[in-house]
Write a protein that holds these residues in place. Structure first.
Motif, mmCIF file in Angstrom:
data_model
loop_
_atom_site.group_PDB
_atom_site.id
_atom_site.type_symbol
_atom_site.label_atom_id
_atom_site.label_comp_id
_atom_site.label_asym_id
_atom_site.label_seq_id
_atom_site.Cartn_x
_atom_site.Cartn_y
_atom_site.Cartn_z
ATOM 1 N N GLY A 60 0.828 -1.196 0.000
ATOM 2 C CA GLY A 60 0.000 0.000 0.000
ATOM 3 C C GLY A 60 0.864 1.247 0.000
ATOM 4 N N CYS A 61 1.403 1.594 1.154
ATOM 5 C CA CYS A 61 2.279 2.759 1.272
ATOM 6 C C CYS A 61 2.916 2.747 2.654
ATOM 7 C CB CYS A 61 1.507 4.062 1.053
ATOM 8 S SG CYS A 61 0.260 4.426 2.308
ATOM 9 N N PRO A 62 4.003 3.505 2.823
ATOM 10 C CA PRO A 62 4.580 3.623 4.161
ATOM 11 C C PRO A 62 3.609 4.336 5.103
ATOM 12 C CG PRO A 62 6.067 4.517 2.498
ATOM 13 C CD PRO A 62 4.773 4.224 1.835
ATOM 14 N N LEU A 63 3.703 4.026 6.380
ATOM 15 C CA LEU A 63 2.884 4.667 7.395
ATOM 16 C C LEU A 63 3.816 5.185 8.487
ATOM 17 C CD1 LEU A 63 -0.434 3.638 8.884
ATOM 18 C CD2 LEU A 63 1.457 4.019 10.442
ATOM 19 N N LEU A 64 3.654 6.460 8.823
ATOM 20 C CA LEU A 64 4.452 7.070 9.877
ATOM 21 C C LEU A 64 3.556 7.408 11.053
ATOM 22 C CD1 LEU A 64 6.571 9.617 7.802
ATOM 23 C CD2 LEU A 64 7.263 7.343 8.591
ATOM 24 N N VAL A 65 4.058 7.165 12.242
ATOM 25 C CA VAL A 65 3.342 7.546 13.459
ATOM 26 C C VAL A 65 3.696 9.000 13.759
ATOM 27 C CG1 VAL A 65 3.060 7.070 15.915
ATOM 28 C CG2 VAL A 65 3.410 5.185 14.312
ATOM 29 N N VAL A 66 2.669 9.785 14.110
ATOM 30 C CA VAL A 66 2.886 11.212 14.392
ATOM 31 C C VAL A 66 2.276 11.581 15.732
ATOM 32 C CG1 VAL A 66 2.976 11.801 11.932
ATOM 33 C CG2 VAL A 66 0.799 11.952 13.137
ATOM 34 N N ARG A 67 2.856 12.565 16.366
ATOM 35 C CA ARG A 67 2.332 13.050 17.647
ATOM 36 C C ARG A 67 1.161 13.999 17.451
ATOM 37 N NH1 ARG A 67 8.126 13.832 18.651
ATOM 38 N NH2 ARG A 67 8.808 12.224 20.091
ATOM 39 N N ASP A 68 1.220 14.822 16.398
ATOM 40 C CA ASP A 68 0.244 15.882 16.177
ATOM 41 C C ASP A 68 -0.241 15.796 14.729
ATOM 42 O OD1 ASP A 68 -0.986 18.363 15.526
ATOM 43 O OD2 ASP A 68 0.243 19.442 16.987
ATOM 44 N N MET A 69 -1.430 15.250 14.534
ATOM 45 C CA MET A 69 -1.952 15.012 13.191
ATOM 46 C C MET A 69 -2.117 16.301 12.398
ATOM 47 S SD MET A 69 -2.825 12.905 10.867
ATOM 48 C CE MET A 69 -3.171 11.310 11.594
ATOM 49 N N GLU A 70 -2.646 17.339 12.994
ATOM 50 C CA GLU A 70 -2.866 18.580 12.250
ATOM 51 C C GLU A 70 -1.532 19.191 11.805
ATOM 52 O OE1 GLU A 70 -5.768 19.574 11.006
ATOM 53 O OE2 GLU A 70 -6.465 17.705 11.918
ATOM 54 N N ARG A 71 -0.552 19.155 12.669
ATOM 55 C CA ARG A 71 0.766 19.678 12.307
ATOM 56 C C ARG A 71 1.387 18.833 11.196
ATOM 57 N NH1 ARG A 71 6.015 20.271 16.210
ATOM 58 N NH2 ARG A 71 7.214 21.581 14.798
ATOM 59 N N ALA A 72 1.234 17.524 11.270
ATOM 60 C CA ALA A 72 1.755 16.632 10.232
ATOM 61 C C ALA A 72 1.071 16.913 8.900
ATOM 62 C CB ALA A 72 1.559 15.171 10.640
ATOM 63 N N LYS A 73 -0.244 17.066 8.903
ATOM 64 C CA LYS A 73 -0.955 17.357 7.651
ATOM 65 C C LYS A 73 -0.472 18.674 7.054
ATOM 66 C CE LYS A 73 -5.271 16.826 9.033
ATOM 67 N NZ LYS A 73 -6.735 16.595 9.057
ATOM 68 N N GLN A 79 -0.392 8.221 11.015
ATOM 69 C CA GLN A 79 -1.284 7.645 12.020
ATOM 70 C C GLN A 79 -0.996 8.303 13.363
ATOM 71 O OE1 GLN A 79 -2.909 4.349 11.248
ATOM 72 N NE2 GLN A 79 -4.070 4.454 13.123
ATOM 73 N N THR A 80 -2.031 8.608 14.119
ATOM 74 C CA THR A 80 -1.824 9.220 15.429
ATOM 75 C C THR A 80 -1.147 8.232 16.376
ATOM 76 O OG1 THR A 80 -3.995 8.552 16.226
ATOM 77 C CG2 THR A 80 -3.822 10.757 15.221
ATOM 78 N N LEU A 81 -0.343 8.773 17.252
ATOM 79 C CA LEU A 81 0.364 7.967 18.243
ATOM 80 C C LEU A 81 -0.614 7.168 19.091
ATOM 81 C CD1 LEU A 81 2.961 7.157 19.752
ATOM 82 C CD2 LEU A 81 2.744 9.272 21.077
ATOM 83 N N GLY A 82 -1.702 7.801 19.531
ATOM 84 C CA GLY A 82 -2.674 7.105 20.375
ATOM 85 C C GLY A 82 -3.280 5.894 19.699
ATOM 86 N N SER A 83 -3.648 6.035 18.434
ATOM 87 C CA SER A 83 -4.240 4.887 17.742
ATOM 88 C C SER A 83 -3.187 3.830 17.433
ATOM 89 C CB SER A 83 -4.957 5.332 16.471
ATOM 90 O OG SER A 83 -4.041 5.890 15.555
ATOM 91 N N ARG A 89 9.708 5.081 19.644
ATOM 92 C CA ARG A 89 10.768 6.090 19.621
ATOM 93 C C ARG A 89 10.658 6.928 18.366
ATOM 94 N NH1 ARG A 89 14.436 1.762 19.405
ATOM 95 N NH2 ARG A 89 13.238 0.467 20.742
ATOM 96 N N PHE A 90 10.737 8.226 18.526
ATOM 97 C CA PHE A 90 10.767 9.140 17.393
ATOM 98 C C PHE A 90 12.205 9.594 17.190
ATOM 99 C CE2 PHE A 90 6.411 9.396 18.825
ATOM 100 C CZ PHE A 90 5.698 9.414 17.637
#
Length: 155
Positions: free
Chosen positions: A4-17, A45-49, A61-62
């Protein structure tokens, strides 16, 4: 099987977008709240999910500095001008020219994933050719086969 595609975990979805949309020019092609697809090539993907999918004791780890997302840009100078408008960007290294002639910059996204933005190889080839080098000289300069240079020059 199809990747499909790579997936990165992010702390802040709005900032990532904002980062991937505004700076790197990607489009949100699917927004599912905790998971966002960008230009059908990358998901964040959000860290929480993300924590719900892995073992509870697993450490997340980031900034591991062990991988990068690589982008190519035809107008690297234009990108660097856009990048200058983001004073909070943390650089892995400033813009530099590699031994094969490609100019590139590496920086961290808001979650400290490494992003490399390099000049398109066709642009590097064209720059050398336009400076007066023959296709054979460009091939030597870049360390690639002449047939690759000719393909990149569309000869």
């Amino acid at each position: 099987m199809k990747m499909g595609c790579p997936l990165l975990v992010v702390r802040d979805m709005e900032r990532a977008k904002r980062f991937y949309r505004d700076l790197l020019g990607m489009e949100v092609t699917g927004d599912f709240g905790a998971n966002v697809v960008l230009s059908d090539r990358l998901s964040v993907q959000t860290l929480g999910s993300w924590k719900t999918f892995i073992r509870d004791e697993a450490e997340i780890r980031f900034g591991g500095n062990d991988a990068e997302l690589y982008f190519e840009e035809a107008d690297l100078d234009g990108f660097l001008e856009r990048l200058a408008a983001y004073p909070d960007i943390e650089y892995v290294h400033p813009p530099k020219e590699h031994s094969w002639g490609q100019r590139a910059v590496r920086l961290y996204d808001p979650a400290r994933h490494i992003i490399e933005v390099g000049e398109e190889m066709t642009a590097v080839t064209r720059r050398f050719f336009d400076s007066g080098l023959t296709p054979e000289q460009v091939a030597v300069r870049m360390g690639v086969p002449v047939k690759t240079v000719r393909r990149w020059l569309n000869e």
